[in-house]
Design a protein around this motif. Structure first.
Motif, mmCIF file in Angstrom:
data_model
loop_
_atom_site.group_PDB
_atom_site.id
_atom_site.type_symbol
_atom_site.label_atom_id
_atom_site.label_comp_id
_atom_site.label_asym_id
_atom_site.label_seq_id
_atom_site.Cartn_x
_atom_site.Cartn_y
_atom_site.Cartn_z
ATOM 1 N N ASP A 1 35.780 27.937 -16.991
ATOM 2 C CA ASP A 1 36.971 28.385 -15.966
ATOM 3 C C ASP A 1 38.068 27.568 -15.977
ATOM 4 O O ASP A 1 37.876 26.469 -16.708
ATOM 5 C CB ASP A 1 36.204 28.261 -14.701
ATOM 6 N N ARG A 2 39.185 27.892 -15.524
ATOM 7 C CA ARG A 2 40.279 26.799 -15.644
ATOM 8 C C ARG A 2 40.399 26.063 -14.613
ATOM 9 O O ARG A 2 39.711 26.115 -13.537
ATOM 10 C CB ARG A 2 41.569 27.850 -15.586
ATOM 11 N N LEU B 1 32.281 30.181 -18.639
ATOM 12 C CA LEU B 1 32.283 31.529 -18.627
ATOM 13 C C LEU B 1 31.549 32.376 -19.844
ATOM 14 O O LEU B 1 31.234 33.379 -19.814
ATOM 15 C CB LEU B 1 33.886 32.048 -18.780
ATOM 16 N N ARG B 2 31.386 31.555 -20.880
ATOM 17 C CA ARG B 2 30.995 32.174 -22.117
ATOM 18 C C ARG B 2 30.302 31.183 -22.959
ATOM 19 O O ARG B 2 30.834 30.006 -22.914
ATOM 20 C CB ARG B 2 31.800 32.880 -22.845
ATOM 21 N N CYS C 1 41.319 39.489 -15.148
ATOM 22 C CA CYS C 1 40.964 38.197 -15.351
ATOM 23 C C CYS C 1 42.021 37.426 -15.944
ATOM 24 O O CYS C 1 42.400 36.353 -15.631
ATOM 25 C CB CYS C 1 39.434 37.992 -15.959
ATOM 26 N N GLU C 2 42.432 38.164 -16.938
ATOM 27 C CA GLU C 2 43.457 37.267 -17.994
ATOM 28 C C GLU C 2 44.857 37.877 -17.859
ATOM 29 O O GLU C 2 45.733 37.427 -18.768
ATOM 30 C CB GLU C 2 42.996 37.249 -19.638
ATOM 31 N N ARG D 1 43.598 38.593 -25.562
ATOM 32 C CA ARG D 1 42.449 37.818 -24.462
ATOM 33 C C ARG D 1 41.959 38.797 -23.596
ATOM 34 O O ARG D 1 41.246 38.646 -22.637
ATOM 35 C CB ARG D 1 43.419 36.846 -23.846
ATOM 36 N N MET E 1 38.239 38.442 -22.052
ATOM 37 C CA MET E 1 37.715 37.059 -22.079
ATOM 38 C C MET E 1 37.444 36.315 -21.039
ATOM 39 O O MET E 1 37.188 35.158 -20.891
ATOM 40 C CB MET E 1 38.934 36.236 -23.031
ATOM 41 N N GLY E 2 37.734 36.975 -19.746
ATOM 42 C CA GLY E 2 37.651 36.256 -18.424
ATOM 43 C C GLY E 2 36.341 36.268 -17.968
ATOM 44 O O GLY E 2 35.314 36.510 -18.601
ATOM 45 N N ARG E 3 36.371 36.002 -16.508
ATOM 46 C CA ARG E 3 35.058 35.773 -15.744
ATOM 47 C C ARG E 3 34.108 36.890 -15.926
ATOM 48 O O ARG E 3 33.010 36.709 -15.799
ATOM 49 C CB ARG E 3 35.507 35.412 -14.325
ATOM 50 N N GLN F 1 33.705 39.141 -18.151
ATOM 51 C CA GLN F 1 33.133 39.798 -19.132
ATOM 52 C C GLN F 1 33.437 41.128 -19.233
ATOM 53 O O GLN F 1 32.409 41.842 -19.905
ATOM 54 C CB GLN F 1 31.692 39.087 -19.264
#
Lengths: 379, 460
Positions: A231-232, A302-303, B377-378, B404, B407-409, B411
């Motif tokens: 995460d950021r 996250l991944r 998310c993005e 993107r 690509m965020g939380r 999925q």
């Protein structure tokens, strides 16, 4: 100087090496066709950790890495992109006496070989440069001017620029056989046959298979080194951090996410193009990251992912002419080929044009395996 | 440390998971049920134990139908692990969990995945503004904390929308309006399947009751062909365009969106099980046999996660999968299996009608305005996705690299279907050809310290 061949050169594999080679050849007016069974940057080239480093390389590889850095330092102008290379420094920190010991031996070894680019920085200097580092750090080996890049962005940029200069990409197209026909080669694919004088094999983990089609037996093993992205977080790190004696690569992207790689391998399923993450391996290198940056305890992952990469027996790439005329290999980068990409592309283009290469490629000769098939692994 | 091993691992304690545990424990199989919620019941029977004490009538009879099942589950002898998240299942059936800050690996002879459904995204302009939430989210607040909003507007279609609006009304909350996007075309394609639906007279009657009560208590707007949320930094209302071309604006700070539910395939896809595009329900679903067995011999999928059927069908599917496993463990259950197969078919008889009637029209599945956010998310807009498609992104996974999206939380849970449909309509491919995002572990975010805990405590 005119093109080496009137028929387009066929490059197999649209990873960073294939795309960079296509770029340099196109720049020199040589027609090329790039084929890839998937798409541009689908495997290791698109999803690696993105380290752009001279730090920690095998001595045999340093000249090539230094030559590549010349290109990286002008990558934006070369490829018409913005912020292609995040240039800062790359440091491998020593967390204990064993690490510090390894560091001093490494620096001595390099000095003996005539290289000065890796230097020792002590604890205070290092904490000054990276305040969030664990206070128990002893120091580290640092290369100023190394950094990181976004792998897919760079691979794609080489592709785009090559296309703009006239290169032709055919994807997804699978090569099924390569046969000599008189003076030239017939590359048979699932989308028709291409006649060419020169085939460049940049097929990564699949490079051994392609080599066999040309009559060269070049052992290659596929592995899938794992990475995680978090995460950021507020930006606290501009450089790239590794660990002396360990396998870690740690960087923070512009959006605040951190990419953590650790050399630990997942499962590579080359036949099905799939990789699988192994939880215990992830845990191990994330723990190493924790030893370096303990403040990140509660940051979410996250991944996790892994890219399929080809490894040679001695962890050095295969770059050079194959057994038969008109066959050139450039694969087996053993998970450290991304930074080399521009120099490899240039060198392969030189080989295609039958020019003297800027860097001596003897250490990477495909024939080193044929000469000593039971050479012991240096890993 | 050796991994702990169980004969049966059930993931999810909704109706399917609970029912499956009843069958496996009765057969004497050592069963563990892993649930990422605080309490068993899943989404449909959420917070049932607590609500039972005061029994608010507004939650409706269908909610309290779960009481008996939840009670039997509590007494069945399965090990129940609430607040425990599965974040990966490997090819060797190693299940990675995280619970109370610690990761664990367990193994199983058989795994039953019963992770239920998620709401289909409804990417209308302004859907990311504060004040806008999904109907499922609104219903969760009602069940979990008895929290509701006055003067809300419900927008969309499908049973959950009507049920929740009905529950709101019964709870004494004023509902400003229900904007129903079900089109006449959908009615025409659903009507031929109405006779089948009447094999479930109870369900049909219940639906009619909800709709009747809603009509008596609030304004229902039909024949809606476009919807937009009004507001700059906060939802201030909703504007809808009718098929006549007229526009209606309704002011409200609480807009609830819903256009149906789809199987939650994130875990089953990340596990590498085979999936297929369901043309009728317009969603991905795992490939299973009649007992729920997936493309992996050791993994079964039961309940809405295998295809939407509702709570009652999920109970039977859980029983059926568990019976099939019990039979494979050497205790034949021919009659039980036959009985469950027939009852499952019976419960599903209403689906062809519902799936057709409440399939959102294409212009609601795809975003209309350029500035509409697709990937929340993005913060990737429709224009960003279109630009990526124009510059050569040829599939969902390439699109991730180009812009993107996904690509965020989450999925891809809130953009996957939209992005896929945008690609398919751009390339002219079918949804099967286009495919879905490659999903990566962890299926749900876990922290660095949680992951590292497999090795030991986090360094100070």
């Amino acid at each position: 100087m005119g093109p080496a061949a009137t028929r387009p050169v066929v490059i197999i594999g649209a990873g960073i090496q294939g795309c960079a080679t296509a770029f340099f050849l196109s720049q020199r007016g040589q027609p090329v066709i790039v084929v890839d069974k998937d798409h541009v940057g689908r495997h290791a080239s698109g999803v690696n950790a993105g380290g752009v480093r001279r730090l920690g390389r095998d001595i045999a590889e340093i000249p090539l890495s230094v030559a590549a850095m010349d290109w990286w330092n002008q990558i934006d102008q070369l490829l018409d992109i913005d912020k292609g290379f995040h240039r800062q420094f790359y440091v491998k920190v020593a967390l204990d006496d064993a690490g510090a010991d390894l560091a001093s031996r490494r620096i001595q070894q390099l000095h003996k070989a005539g290289f000065q680019h890796e230097t020792w920085v002590d604890r205070d200097q290092l904490l000054c440069r990276i305040p969030h580092l664990t206070k128990s750090v002893l120091g580290g080996v640092l290369v100023q001017g190394d950094g990181w890049a976004l792998p897919w962005k760079i691979t794609r940029a080489f592709h785009d620029k090559a296309v703009a200069l006239g290169a032709e990409f055919r994807t997804p197209v699978t090569v099924t056989s390569i046969d000599r026909s008189g003076e030239h080669w017939q590359v048979t694919t699932d989308a028709g046959m291409i006649e060419t004088d020169i085939v460049v094999n940049c097929a990564g983990a699949w490079g051994g298979r392609i080599a066999r089609m040309t009559g060269d037996v070049l052992p290659i093993e596929a592995h899938a080194p794992m990475l995680v992205i978090t995460d950021r977080q507020p930006i606290f790190l501009q450089s790239v951090v590794g660990v002396m004696g360990g396998t870690l690569s740690f960087k923070q992207l512009d959006n605040g996410s951190m990419v953590i790689g650790g050399g630990k391998r997942g499962v590579a399923d080359v036949a099905r193009n799939l990789t699988q993450i192994i939880p215990a391996g992830l845990s191990s290198f994330v723990m190493t990251a924790g030893r370096v940056f303990p403040h990140l305890r509660d940051v979410a992952i996250l991944r996790a992912w892994a890219g399929i990469e080809g490894y040679t027996k001695d962890d050095l790439p295969i770059i050079g002419n194959g057994g038969e005329a008109g066959i050139i290999h450039g694969f087996g980068f053993s998970a450290h080929g991304f930074q080399l990409g521009p120099a490899v592309g240039e060198a392969l283009a030189d080989l295609v044009m039958a020019r003297q290469t800027r860097v001596n490629l003897a250490a990477f000769s495909p024939h080193r395996f044929a000469e000593s098939p039971d050479q012991t692994s240096r890993r | 440390m050796a991994n702990q091993h169980f004969q049966i691992v059930i993931i999810g304690a909704g109706p399917a998971g609970m029912a499956a545990a009843l069958t496996t424990t009765k057969a004497g199989l050592e069963t563990i049920v892993i649930d990422d919620q605080k309490d068993n019941g899943g989404q449909v029977y959420r917070n049932l134990q607590a609500n039972q004490k005061t029994s608010p009538a507004y939650l409706g009879q269908s909610y309290y139908d779960g009481v008996k099942l939840a009670q039997s589950f509590a007494d069945c002898g399965a090990i129940y692990r609430p607040d425990c998240t599965v974040w990966q299942i490997t090819d060797t059936h190693e299940i990675a969990l995280v619970s109370q800050g610690k990761a664990e690996l367990i193994t199983a002879d058989y795994i039953i995945i019963a992770t239920g459904a998620i709401e289909r995204p409804m990417p209308v302009k302004g859907w990311t503004l504060p004040g806008v939430m999904s109907v499922g989210g609104a219903q969760t607040l009602l069940k979990q904390a008895a929290i509701g909003a006055e003067d809300a507007v419900f927008v969309g279609s499908g049973p959950l929308l009507y049920l929740t609006a009905w529950q709101y009304i019964k709870a004494g909350l004023s509902v400003r309006a229900v904007i129903d996007i079900t089109g006449t075309k959908q009615w025409r394609s659903a009507i031929p399947f109405a006779p089948l639906a009447f094999l479930q007279p109870g369900m049909v009657a219940m639906g009619r009751k909800w709709l009747g009560d809603i009509r008596r208590n609030t304004e229902v707007i039909n024949h809606v062909i476009a919807v937009e949320i009004i507001g700059q930094s906060q939802a201030q209302g909703v504007s809808c365009t009718l098929s006549t071309g007229d526009k209606i604006e309704i002011g409200s700070n609480h807009i609830f969106l819903h256009q149906g539910v789809v199987p939650n395939v994130n875990l089953t896809m990340a596990t590498g099980l085979a999936h297929q595009w369901d043309h009728q329900a317009h969603c991905w679903r795992p490939v299973i046999d009649v007992t729920g067995k997936s493309s992996d011999e050791q993994i079964y999928i039961a309940g809405d996660g295998a295809g939407i059927g509702g709570a009652k069908a999920a109970v039977i599917a859980g029983r059926l999968a568990a019976s099939a496993i019990v039979a494979r463990c050497g205790k034949p259950r021919f009659l039980a299996q036959l009985y469950y197969k027939l009852r499952h078919l019976h419960y599903l008889s209403i689906r062809p009608f519902l799936d057709r009637l409440y399939l959102p029209p294409a212009h609601f599945r795809l975003a209309q305005a350029d500035e509409t956010i697709i990937c929340r998310c993005e913060a990737v807009s429709k224009a960003d996705v279109d630009a990526a498609l124009d510059s050569g992104a040829s599939g969902p996974n390439q699109l991730k690299a180009f812009c993107r999206a996904g690509m965020g939380r989450c999925q891809g849970r809130s953009c996957g279907l939209v992005v896929q449909e945008m690609i398919a309509s751009h390339t002219g491919q079918s949804m099967t050809e286009t495919g879905y995002y490659r999903l990566r572990p962890p299926v749900k975010p876990i922290t660095l310290a949680e992951l590292a805990s497999l090795e030991g405590p986090w360094p100070d």
